[in-house]
Scaffold this motif. Structure first.
Motif, short mmCIF file in Angstrom:
data_model
loop_
_atom_site.label_atom_id
_atom_site.label_comp_id
_atom_site.label_asym_id
_atom_site.label_seq_id
_atom_site.Cartn_x
_atom_site.Cartn_y
_atom_site.Cartn_z
N VAL A 118 35.35 51.30 41.31
CA VAL A 118 34.89 51.82 40.02
C VAL A 118 35.99 52.74 39.50
O VAL A 118 36.35 53.73 40.15
N THR A 119 36.53 52.41 38.33
CA THR A 119 37.60 53.23 37.77
C THR A 119 37.01 54.42 37.03
O THR A 119 35.80 54.49 36.80
N ALA A 120 37.87 55.34 36.65
CA ALA A 120 37.41 56.56 35.96
C ALA A 120 36.77 56.24 34.62
O ALA A 120 35.87 56.95 34.17
N ASP A 121 37.21 55.15 33.98
CA ASP A 121 36.63 54.81 32.67
C ASP A 121 35.47 53.84 32.78
O ASP A 121 34.96 53.35 31.77
N GLY A 122 35.01 53.51 33.99
CA GLY A 122 33.79 52.74 34.17
C GLY A 122 33.99 51.25 34.33
O GLY A 122 33.03 50.48 34.24
N ARG A 123 35.20 50.78 34.57
CA ARG A 123 35.42 49.35 34.82
C ARG A 123 35.23 49.05 36.29
O ARG A 123 35.37 49.93 37.14
N TYR A 124 34.90 47.79 36.60
CA TYR A 124 34.59 47.39 37.97
C TYR A 124 35.55 46.31 38.44
O TYR A 124 35.96 45.44 37.67
N MET A 125 35.87 46.37 39.74
CA MET A 125 36.63 45.32 40.40
C MET A 125 35.90 44.97 41.69
O MET A 125 35.59 45.86 42.48
N VAL A 126 35.63 43.69 41.90
CA VAL A 126 34.99 43.23 43.13
C VAL A 126 36.03 42.44 43.90
O VAL A 126 36.51 41.39 43.43
N ASN A 127 36.39 42.92 45.09
CA ASN A 127 37.43 42.30 45.92
C ASN A 127 38.69 42.03 45.11
O ASN A 127 39.21 40.90 45.07
N GLN A 128 39.18 43.04 44.40
CA GLN A 128 40.40 43.00 43.62
C GLN A 128 40.33 42.06 42.40
O GLN A 128 41.36 41.72 41.83
N ARG A 129 39.13 41.65 42.01
CA ARG A 129 38.97 40.82 40.81
C ARG A 129 38.22 41.64 39.76
O ARG A 129 37.11 42.11 40.00
N LEU A 130 38.85 41.77 38.60
CA LEU A 130 38.28 42.58 37.52
C LEU A 130 37.05 41.89 36.93
O LEU A 130 37.07 40.69 36.67
#
Length: 147
Positions: free
Chosen positions: A65-77
């Motif tokens: 979870v990035t600071a701006d609220g984006r998600y990555m699951v197993n290095q996939r955005l």
């Protein structure tokens, strides 16, 4: 000769009423502060364990979870920030396995809601084992070059 009886000097009286008033005020102060300090403390008895670390690590599914609220699951955005899109991304990465451990790597300044969304998406998919990744204090200062 004038023989008068000498009067003995009057002994000073100690007035105890102001002393008692001060003691009562101190007593009331102590009673109030003791009551409030009990409300702010939380007593917890933590469990102890004497087991060795497990040699085989369970399969993990990493969600960042990035600071701006984006998600990555197993290095996939994950495109988008909704719980449904995140759940779809978790399903795609997990496949049919439901005994995976979801490791949440959240930025320190990520919103609380973003982390809750990850937990909600994992629950919807059926992934019930969650953990949070953290970084030690000494690692943080070394990584940022703090002196």
């Amino acid at each position: 000769m004038n023989f008068r009886k000498r009067h003995a000097p009057e002994e000073p009286e100690i007035n105890l009423i102001p002393f008692i008033d001060v003691l009562l005020v101190v007593l009331i102060f102590l009673m109030l502060t003791t009551t409030y300090s009990r409300l702010t403390e939380l007593k917890i008895n933590l469990p102890t364990a004497s087991a060795k670390a497990a040699d085989a690590r369970p399969k993990e599914l990493t969600v960042m979870v990035t600071a701006d609220g984006r998600y990555m699951v197993n290095q996939r955005l994950i495109e988008g920030r909704s719980v449904e899109l995140l759940a779809a991304g978790l399903t795609a990465q997990a496949g049919s396995e439901r005994n995976l451990v979801v490791v949440i790597n959240a930025d320190a300044s990520a919103s609380h809601q973003s982390v809750i969304n990850v937990m909600d998406a994992a629950r919807r998919v059926g992934l019930t084992q969650l953990t949070f990744a953290t970084q030690g204090q000494s690692d943080t200062s070394a990584a940022h070059g703090d002196r």
